[in-house]
Design an enzyme around this catalytic site. Structure first.
Site, PDB file in Angstrom:
ATOM      1  N   ASP B  88       0.870  -1.164   0.000  1.00  0.00           N
ATOM      2  CA  ASP B  88       0.000   0.000   0.000  1.00  0.00           C
ATOM      3  C   ASP B  88       0.913   1.222   0.000  1.00  0.00           C
ATOM      4  OD1 ASP B  88      -2.376   1.375  -0.005  1.00  0.00           O
ATOM      5  OD2 ASP B  88      -2.519   1.470   2.167  1.00  0.00           O
ATOM      6  N   HIS B 150      -5.145   0.977  11.115  1.00  0.00           N
ATOM      7  CA  HIS B 150      -6.573   1.289  11.120  1.00  0.00           C
ATOM      8  C   HIS B 150      -7.386   0.137  11.683  1.00  0.00           C
ATOM      9  CE1 HIS B 150      -5.748   4.086   7.399  1.00  0.00           C
ATOM     10  NE2 HIS B 150      -5.118   4.481   8.483  1.00  0.00           N
TER      11      HIS B 150
END
Lengths: 65, 495
Positions: B88, B150
């Protein structure tokens, strides 16, 4: 009365008793803790990156998420 | 109404090439992940069909939000434990499978660390001698660049998002007192004297609410991708948390947030309105206040400290537990485990934070730094302290300073080892993981809410999984029994 108020009254009382009852024991505990920390610091000194300044300087990341 | 919680956690790891010429972090992340999956039997790509990161929970779709397809050339894979392991931006990211309880989540978060450890070992075998890719589980390089950890929680769609956002903020700001991973040096104000702060992330939050995650980061993220039936569910995507190594910290970060969400879904959060007047400023002041005594102003005009807000939430949760039980957390017993630990940690923070040195990351790191400075006669501005701060998070077991601290465990290592290859049995991750284990070559793609099969002559077949708690072992074990091919599985599913 909320739980928090109950809790706050209980916590300091417990601490006072501990200190009053086992002053010698807590010195002993303190020394044991210090010995543990000394051992830990010996280990840390062994594994810590050699050139701290360069290691930290080179660690640059791009943002993410 | 409070619904059964489903949990997930996504961690972007810091990545560094040591002893090599090419320091490109995207390449390094790809090498790392490819090396790991190459040693596994099969490899299945991620399916982007249902990704819509531009959709906003407040009810609009942002123009020009980047289509996820632009990143499909990057490595992106699904593991047999139901996790997603991929590149990512410029980081290797590990997204846990969906978990049904807080302890399960801690187990799978730890399994993610083990996957990264093994990926580093696998990469060493393909890299030139002396070259190594090293990863760090943290959220900042200390130079103003941050990457996230997250959390995801399944929430009842019927709760108005505006109320959810308004009421959850005070918790997200004040839970920092136990979720912080500790950091030396403020990145919001590089001119400030070098000081220790409780969290890695607080310096990077600039808005109260919004869709962004990479700039102008908001305390409440409005990304509206439920990865489930959007008429029933919302996925609350929490981006404020630090990546924890301490298992107790992860347990509280996730478990307490789940408790707060139950209260919120049933509109029983607190008799007084716990809404901060200036949440962005409060994020930072809580993080920078090692005395834990900074008063935070509420919209009502009252002030409360972070600990007082947490005690207030704790009182409401304890009452809720007595009246309604905590089954919705995933199990009543685990709900009570979280409640009890929350209470003892708050009491510890209130009386003597150093007693939590084996439970919380920031306390452990602060104690270590203080002891180190005392021995070597240095202060926080010393390069060795910055090195220590960084190396606390090194994922290599032999180099990790965290591993030297003998922190309290929440999960046992056998369960972690199992979670490296096997999915939780109580969510749809089980179906995903089992399909990959049993029929890997026939699975061409998978994502959170579907799996795509190629069974030969027919067109590709997509099996939707819009209910996160179906696809569990209880639902599908009989389906797998005696089933020897993907074609047979699809026939049984009637797909």
């Amino acid at each position: 009365m909320t739980e928090r108020e109950l809790k706050r009254r209980a916590a300091p009382a417990k601490e006072t008793t501990e200190v009053a009852d086992d002053a010698p024991a807590s010195t002993e505990r303190g020394e044991r803790l210090k010995a543990e920390i000394d051992d830990l610091l010996d280990e840390i000194d062994e594994v810590l990156e050699d050139n701290a300044e360069e290691f930290v300087r080179n660690y640059v990341q791009k943002g993410g998420e | 109404m409070a619904i059964a919680k489903v949990y997930g956690i996504e961690t972007e790891y810091g990545v560094q090439v040591v002893g090599g010429a090419d320091g490109n972090p995207t390449t390094a992340s790809s090498v790392l992940i490819n090396s790991y999956v190459a040693q596994l039997a099969g490899r299945v790509g991620w399916d982007f069909e249902d990704e819509s990161p531009g959709r906003d929970a407040r009810g609009f779709v942002r123009d020009g939000s980047m289509a996820p397809e632009v990143e499909t050339h990057l490595v992106n894979t699904v593991l047999t434990n139901g996790a997603r392991f991929y590149v990512d931006h410029a980081h290797p990211e590990y997204s846990s499978p969906e978990c049904a309880t807080p302890v399960q989540l801690v187990t799978h978060d730890r399994a993610g660390e083990v996957v990264l450890e093994r990926a580093m070992t696998a990469a060493r075998r393909v890299l030139p001698p002396g070259e190594e890719i090293v990863v760090y589980k943290h959220n900042s390089d200390g130079k103003g660049n941050s990457y996230g950890c997250h959390e995801n929680y399944l929430v009842d769609r019927a709760v108005p998002f505006a109320r959810l956002a308004r009421e959850v903020t005070a918790h997200l700001v004040t839970r920092q007192v136990y979720t912080g991973a500790g950091k030396v040096g403020c990145e919001a104000d590089p001119e400030a004297p070098t000081a220790f702060e409780i969290t890695q992330r607080a310096d990077f939050f600039e808005e109260e609410i919004g869709l962004e995650t990479t700039l102008k980061r908001p305390i409440v993220n409005t990304r509206d991708e439920p990865h489930a039936d959007a008429t029933k569910y919302r996925r609350l995507h929490v981006i404020t948390g630090d990546a924890n190594l301490a298992e107790v910290a992860t347990l509280l970060k996730v478990g307490v947030t789940a408790l707060v969400l139950l209260l919120l879904e049933d509109d029983l959060l607190s008799e007084r309105e716990l809404v901060l007047a200036r949440p962005v400023q409060a994020m930072r002041s809580v993080s920078h206040d090692l005395t834990l005594s900074e008063p935070l102003e509420l919209v009502s005009g009252e002030t409360m400290t972070a600990l007082e807000v947490q005690w207030e939430l704790y009182g409401a949760a304890r009452k809720y537990a007595e009246e309604r039980g905590l089954e919705a957390v995933g199990s009543d017993a685990e709900g009570r485990l979280v409640l009890d630990r929350w209470e003892s940690v708050l009491a510890g923070l209130e009386s003597e934070p150093s007693t939590l040195r084996h439970e919380l990351d920031w306390v452990a790191k602060l104690e270590l730094i203080d002891a180190y400075c005392a021995r070597h006669g240095c202060d926080l501005s010393d390069h060795r302290v910055a090195a220590l701060d960084l190396q606390y998070h090194d994922v290599r077991p032999e180099r990790s300073l965290f591993r030297h601290l003998k922190m309290e465990r929440v999960v046992d290592e056998d369960a972690v080892e199992h979670a490296v290859t096997s999915a939780p049995r109580d969510t749809r991750a089980y179906f995903r993981g089992e399909c990959l284990k049993r029929f890997g070559p026939a699975v061409v793609a998978a994502n959170w809410d579907s799996i795509v099969f190629d069974v030969g002559a027919d067109p590709l077949r997509r099996v939707p999984m819009m209910e996160p708690l179906r696809g569990s072992a209880a639902y599908v074990d009989t389906l797998f029994e005696g089933c020897d091919s993907a074609a047979e599985l699809l026939r049984r599913l009637g797909a």
